[in-house]
Scaffold this active site. Structure first.
Site, mmCIF file in Angstrom:
data_model
loop_
_atom_site.group_PDB
_atom_site.id
_atom_site.type_symbol
_atom_site.label_atom_id
_atom_site.label_comp_id
_atom_site.label_asym_id
_atom_site.label_seq_id
_atom_site.Cartn_x
_atom_site.Cartn_y
_atom_site.Cartn_z
ATOM 1 N N LYS A 1 0.771 -1.240 0.000
ATOM 2 C CA LYS A 1 0.000 0.000 0.000
ATOM 3 C C LYS A 1 0.812 1.306 0.000
ATOM 4 O O LYS A 1 0.346 2.306 -0.568
ATOM 5 C CB LYS A 1 -0.962 -0.002 1.176
ATOM 6 C CG LYS A 1 -2.106 -0.994 1.054
ATOM 7 C CD LYS A 1 -3.129 -0.548 0.021
ATOM 8 C CE LYS A 1 -4.380 -1.414 0.066
ATOM 9 N NZ LYS A 1 -5.414 -0.944 -0.884
ATOM 10 N N SER B 1 0.725 -9.919 -1.314
ATOM 11 C CA SER B 1 0.467 -8.485 -1.169
ATOM 12 C C SER B 1 0.685 -7.927 0.229
ATOM 13 O O SER B 1 0.837 -6.712 0.387
ATOM 14 C CB SER B 1 -0.949 -8.150 -1.635
ATOM 15 O OG SER B 1 -1.903 -8.904 -0.904
#
Length: 320
Positions: free
Chosen positions: A52, A303
């Site tokens: 992120k 991720s």
């Protein structure tokens, strides 16, 4: 909305001093299981423990001084909030983060440690986002969207850039799919370099909006259930929907027990702490959800790794 390869290269230059170029590691065990040559793109090694910050830093760097001075606000299932808090600290900006009530403790602790104000609201990302928009209007804060923003998407596209620089002969990239910003950013860059590359998104049965919307060719309402992959919970971006249909080749779904098994497998085989959202690609590959990969070079994006240690310990204990 338009995002170009040039936008991704600009993002790379903006964020290079604030993020890590994460490892692309060959997985011997997963290659042996699947008959493909599988590489893991380990974004759980990224600052704040997930991909992120790539998008959050790129977005923050695009803001005017006046927008930064007003402060920023974000809605998040956890990882985007961590990234916004991290970026705000880097730039001397105040940040308010709205998260669902069930956000994992490790993410809540991290957001607070980075100095952001935390507000709990709602049972899922969509409810948190609606409340964050209200607060943005009331307080005059600049909203930093988790996925439906061209700067955020271009920042995430730098993952695709790193993959293609490290392994230009990649045949397929397998990507966890939440709102859609990550998979779209990667796809735009990767398809520009190699048009025949396959981009496959993975969701859970508990949160499957892309899977059903992709097949219908229109945005579909779906039922959401509790999931180990809580970071993938929530709606999908209306503005980016046509782009995802254009650049992504398919979406597949995995079950909760398969996600749990993938989390434990990553801990056991690669000594990596991986959250449920980050493990869905591994789950899809290990269970054969993605067909016809034998002999191909496949990159699986891991991720994030912000899983509560107690949760992972329980899963590992239950596996014995």
């Amino acid at each position: 909305m338009q995002i170009s390869v040039h936008d991704v290269f600009q993002a790379r230059d903006r964020i290079k001093n604030f993020v890590i170029r994460t490892p692309l590691t060959l997985s011997g065990p997963l290659s042996e299981e699947t008959g493909a040559k599988v590489f893991l793109k380990l974004e759980n090694h990224q600052r704040t423990g997930s991909f992120k910050p790539r998008g959050a830093v790129n977005k923050m760097e695009s803001l005017s001084g006046e927008e930064r001075d007003r402060g920023v606000i974000a809605a998040s299932a956890g990882n985007h909030g961590l990234a916004v808090a991290y970026t705000a600290r880097l730039t001397g900006t105040t940040a308010l983060v709205v998260v669902p009530q069930n956000t994992p403790t490790t993410k809540v602790t991290g957001i607070r440690r980075l100095g952001a104000e935390l507000v709990f609201h709602g049972n899922n990302y969509d409810e948190s986002e609606a409340h964050a928009y209200r607060l943005s209007e009331e307080k005059g804060l600049t909203f930093i969207h988790a996925y439906e923003d061209p700067y955020t998407i271009a920042g995430h596209g730098t993952i695709g850039l790193e993959i293609m620089l490290d392994l230009p002969e990649t045949d397929m990239i397998v990507v966890p799919a939440g709102g859609g910003g990550l998979i779209l950013g990667i796809a735009i860059l990767a398809k520009a370099v190699r048009p025949d590359i396959q981009i496959i998104g993975v969701q859970s049965h508990a949160s499957p909006p892309w899977y059903y919307s992709f097949r219908a060719g229109r945005m579909m309402e779906v039922e959401y259930r509790e999931s180990l992959a809580e970071g993938l919970h929530g709606g999908i971006g209306k503005a980016i929907f046509p782009l995802v249909l254009r650049y992504v080749d398919d979406f597949v779904l995995v079950e909760e027990e398969e996600i749990a098994d993938a989390m434990c497998w990553m801990a056991r085989e690669h000594h990596q702490m991986v959250e449920g959202s980050g493990a869905v690609g591994v789950a899809a590959l290990r269970t054969g959800r993605i067909p016809n990969i034998a002999g191909k070079k496949v990159v699986c994006v891991v991720s994030g790794g912000n899983v509560d240690a107690e949760r992972l310990a329980r899963l590992l204990s239950a596996e014995k």
